[in-house]
Design an enzyme around this catalytic site. Structure first.
Site, short mmCIF file in Angstrom:
data_model
loop_
_atom_site.label_atom_id
_atom_site.label_comp_id
_atom_site.label_asym_id
_atom_site.label_seq_id
_atom_site.Cartn_x
_atom_site.Cartn_y
_atom_site.Cartn_z
N TRP A 99 2.59 10.20 -11.14
CA TRP A 99 2.61 11.65 -11.79
C TRP A 99 2.51 12.81 -11.17
CZ3 TRP A 99 3.79 11.43 -16.81
CH2 TRP A 99 3.46 10.78 -17.15
N ASP A 166 -3.42 19.90 -11.50
CA ASP A 166 -3.25 18.71 -12.40
C ASP A 166 -5.05 17.94 -12.52
OD1 ASP A 166 -2.84 17.12 -14.43
OD2 ASP A 166 -0.97 16.10 -12.91
N LYS A 190 -6.36 13.36 -23.58
CA LYS A 190 -7.71 12.83 -22.64
C LYS A 190 -8.80 12.97 -22.63
CE LYS A 190 -3.88 11.60 -19.35
NZ LYS A 190 -2.69 10.86 -20.16
N1 PMP Z 1 -0.60 14.25 -15.27
C1 PMP Z 1 -1.31 12.72 -15.13
C2 PMP Z 1 -1.99 12.00 -14.66
C3 PMP Z 1 -0.86 12.14 -16.40
O1 PMP Z 1 -1.95 11.44 -16.59
C4 PMP Z 1 -0.27 12.24 -16.91
C5 PMP Z 1 -0.17 11.55 -19.02
N2 PMP Z 1 -0.57 10.93 -19.19
C6 PMP Z 1 0.37 13.31 -17.39
C7 PMP Z 1 0.82 14.15 -16.31
C8 PMP Z 1 2.09 13.49 -17.93
O2 PMP Z 1 1.37 14.68 -19.11
P1 PMP Z 1 1.61 15.29 -20.66
O3 PMP Z 1 2.40 13.54 -21.43
O4 PMP Z 1 1.76 15.83 -20.73
O5 PMP Z 1 3.34 15.18 -20.26
#
Ligand code: PMP
Length: 360
Positions: A99, A166, A190
């Site tokens: 991510w 994030d 989450k």
């Molecule tokens: N950052 C983290 C730490 C994540 O765990 C996730 C999704 N699991 C994301 C970003 C991406 O999030 P989204 O699916 O809302 O775009």
């Protein structure tokens, strides 16, 4: 059979939040009209918007010089929206998982990106330490919890430049010193609700700081000022996920807030990591000091790999759901977010102990 939901997100939500969402879909706020059918400009909805923002402010202690936005597009949209808004020419990133790597990729559309440290060399099983945060950058970006690998940055670090985080997968799991951050963002799905709403907490002096001309919707300012009219609604907000977020945060508040939430989360994580460390059939994959309280990753112990499929079947037969590890790590991952009851963690531990007995 009772199911124990360990999904990584979307994931288990507080039962109370789900029940009141069901009721609100039938009849929102005693209006005789369902939540999915109301106008977002009705007074009842404006109250939910205002209360949801207030819950964020109360739980996290967000100072007045920060705005709280509820947007669409997921955390992935913030990977580019954030640099568009606050990156003049250069930013630094800590690469602790895919991510974070995706965030780096998007930031490169707006300027130079320095990856100050990465744990890719060991499949992101640890949080890099001992790196130096450069001072010639507009901000330093971290991912506080690495959902796939089960590592977490447990404290609010000091940074010589604007710190951006994030916090998709550990927001509201512990108290956070918001003052140490310029921006905190994440997807809700989450700890704070279902998929479909993205939270952005931004220090107001950073608005417009990139100096870049932005599309209206991309510009954070659009969602704050007079443009947004009442309660941060420039356009139609994702009404349903925000409603469930409202109910979820009320549940956190009723439990005693983030200090209390953290104690419960710590207890759950200690219980599960304790069993992983004790049970000769399993080993954890993340460096011990960096272990996440939210996502607990483990594999079969060396020499026991052949038992993986059998354990998965056994766990399923006992009602465990969503414990398959991410394909890039393998093995198992139990996500034990805020709303995962301790009874589910106890059930998983019991399942691991019974499996051990079977293979004595
Ligand atoms: N950052 C983290 C730490 C994540 O765990 C996730 C999704 N699991 C994301 C970003 C991406 O999030 P989204 O699916 O809302 O775009």
């Amino acid at each position: 059979m009772k199911k124990h939901n360990f999904n990584a997100g979307p994931c288990v939500l507080p039962r109370e939040a789900v029940e009141s969402a069901i009721e609100a879909i039938r009849d929102f706020d005693g209006t005789g009209i369902g939540l999915l059918e109301i106008s977002h400009r009705t007074p009842g909805w404006e109250r939910v918007m205002a209360e949801t923002e207030q819950l964020w402010r109360d739980l996290l202690g967000i100072p007045d010089n920060y705005a709280v936005l509820f947007l669409g597009g997921g955390a992935s949209t913030q990977f580019f929206e954030l640099p568009a808004n606050i990156m003049k020419s250069k930013a630094a990133y800590l690469q602790t998982g895919v991510w974070a790597k995706k965030a780096v990729k998007e930031a490169k559309f707006y300027g130079d990106v320095e990856v100050v440290a990465s744990s890719e060399d060991k499949n992101y099983t640890y949080i890099p330490k001992g790196y130096k945060i450069p001072t010639d950058v507009d901000y330093f970006h971290i991912t506080t919890n690495n959902t796939i690998y089960g590592t977490e940055i447990h404290t609010d670090m000091d940074s010589p430049v604007t710190l951006v985080a994030d916090m998709s997968s550990d927001i509201m799991s512990r108290p956070v010193d918001v003052k140490k951050y310029g921006v905190i963002y994440g997807g809700a799905q989450k700890n704070v609700g279902p998929a479909g709403v993205t939270f952005v907490i931004v220090r107001k002096d950073l608005l417009g700081s990139s100096g870049r001309k932005l599309q209206t919707m991309v510009d954070y300012s659009t969602h704050i000022g007079a443009e947004a009219r009442d309660n941060s609604m420039f356009n139609t907000p994702p009404v349903f996920p925000i409603f469930v977020m409202h109910e979820t945060l009320k549940w956190v508040k009723n439990l005693g807030g983030l200090e209390a939430m953290y104690k419960i989360n710590k207890k759950k994580a200690d219980l599960l990591y304790g069993e992983i460390d004790r049970n000769p059939l399993f080993v954890g994959t993340a460096a011990k000091e960096d272990r996440s309280l939210m996502n607990v990753c483990f594999v079969m112990a060396p020499g026991k790999e052949a038992l993986e499929a059998e354990f998965m079947d056994f766990a399923k037969s006992q009602g465990m759901v969503g414990i398959k590890g991410h394909r890039s790590v393998g093995g198992f991952r139990a996500s034990i977010y805020n709303a995962c009851p301790i009874e589910s963690v106890e059930a998983l531990v019991k399942c691991m102990q019974e499996f051990e007995q079977k293979h004595k």
